[in-house]
Design an enzyme around this catalytic site. Sequence first.
Site, PDB file in Angstrom:
ATOM      1  N   LYS A 143       0.974  -1.331  -0.049  1.00 28.45           N
ATOM      2  CA  LYS A 143      -0.270   0.298  -0.244  1.00 28.45           C
ATOM      3  C   LYS A 143       0.726   1.284  -0.243  1.00 28.45           C
ATOM      4  CE  LYS A 143      -2.510  -0.246   3.786  1.00 28.45           C
ATOM      5  NZ  LYS A 143      -3.125  -0.592   4.680  1.00 28.45           N
ATOM      6  N   SER A 218      -7.827  -0.059   5.038  1.00 23.87           N
ATOM      7  CA  SER A 218      -7.388   0.985   3.653  1.00 23.87           C
ATOM      8  C   SER A 218      -7.028   0.023   3.338  1.00 23.87           C
ATOM      9  CB  SER A 218      -6.164   1.844   5.016  1.00 23.87           C
ATOM     10  OG  SER A 218      -4.980   0.942   5.706  1.00 23.87           O
ATOM     11  N   SER A 242      -8.153  -3.035   8.724  1.00 23.67           N
ATOM     12  CA  SER A 242      -7.811  -2.457   7.654  1.00 23.67           C
ATOM     13  C   SER A 242      -7.051  -3.178   6.599  1.00 23.67           C
ATOM     14  CB  SER A 242      -6.578  -1.170   7.521  1.00 23.67           C
ATOM     15  OG  SER A 242      -6.866  -0.020   8.818  1.00 23.67           O
TER      16      SER A 242
END
Length: 535
Positions: A143, A218, A242
């Site tokens: 990420k 996320s 997440s």
Amino acid sequence: MAQIKYKDEKTINKSVCDDLKTFLLAVFLFLRYYFDLLIDKVFGFFYNNLKVPLRSPKNSIVNQSAIALARKIRNKELKSEEVVQAFIDRIKEVNPIINSLVDNRFEEALEEARQIDKEIADGTIKEADFQAKPFLGVPFTSKESSAVKGQSFTFGLVKRKGYKAECDADYITLIKNSGAICLGVTNIPQLNLWQETSNPIYGITKNPYDITRNVGGSSGGESSLLAAGGTSISIGTDIGGSCRIPAFMCGVFGHKPTSHLIPTKGMTFRTGKEEQTMVVVGVLARFSEEITPILKVLVGENVEKLQLDKPVNIKSLKVYYILDPKDPFVSPSREEMKSTLTGAVNYFSGLCDTPPKEVEFEGTKYTGKLWKYWMSQETNANFKRDVMNREGEAQPLIEIFKYVTGRGEFCGSTIFNFINGLLPTPKDDWARETTEQLSKQLLDTLGEDGVLLYPSAPWPASYHYTAFLRPWNFNLFSIWNVLKFPVTQVPMGLRYGLPVGIQVVTAPNQDRLCIAVAKELEKAFGGFVPPYPLE
């Protein structure tokens, strides 16, 4: 006699009050169930005819596991360049549709792959090198909030637009040291703090099963790209679900390991020296067989604490389950999610020596309060300062006004977090005592041979932006960050074309039990189902 009558009246009054509370809660949940259905009907009408199905990959290499690819490169059945090129081509096919990858290093990755192929061909790389580098030549992504040298490192904040990481995060170094080749970084919510992946710099990421649906957050860019066949190894992070929320939404495995075993330096503003933190580095995978080898790489010298190679006898496990945590902030579950969990329970009823047992813990009702409290205790973390790139401190009321008038630089999720921050934080003594009590109850129940089957969500991936109308459903995930227990999100097929699944929880350092149960459920229920036809 009068005193006895007084006590009886008091008891009766309390009973009436309890009955009234139960009735009102039942009415509230009934109304909320149909309110949630109405939300989906309204958004479904708006999003109708916007679906864009993904095509099958042109190269079947991308359908293979990281384990299989590493083995074929090692045995000279495939070249690393072939593998890397296949995934790059797939990204170019799907990324215009799902918007997952936000920065890339394709040319550098291909050059690294060619060098690996050359060294394998001339014998420079020997058997010992393959042992030390179990993923030699296999591509990975992570990420955008994980520092990858030379790649975008903005956290979705306008103030950091154009910022590139100057060095690798410690856990990125570990995965690179395993021989894996980085293709790029993927989209996240602003500062990682939301259950949908969108920010003002890179826009919104879409679900490969249905582009009108949420990918979670996320690690949403990671899960979306992985499910679409755009990456082989996927590294996420998890502070409130997440890693597991996106894994659930996109039908892949997501493992949140036991806390404090994997270094966190290079994750957003983190230095790796934070003593009090719920955040961990996690693994996303399409196949359960990949979780343990990737986890071994990430935990490094702490690998012995997890005994990941110790055999697990599934039949001797003690299986517990919770159908409803009774958290009033979480939407009532729909039938497809209830039947997914009960299906797993029924499976283990016919497999294990001891029948699964339903349990209930008072503390699961308070997840939202507990998570908010422990977020306030995160070492060296200040949301109002962090969203300003630590250049001053945001003024929530001013930023809310800017957002409403269309002049702000923060998206709706950050505004929600500003509003939430204005609400009272639970009292220290209550939060710590409640957390400790719940942790002890679970530890006493699970021991060293117990697993807990736990719901993931009230329904499969919802439409974009609807999380703002039911923001606390992530409580089903965040409770395990509060307690710092390892947990695996397990995909269990599709319902109505969207992934469903459950969470498998164990006591700290018993990650191998989570993973073993995930493998068993994959075998029984099919695990990951690609969002495109297999040809």
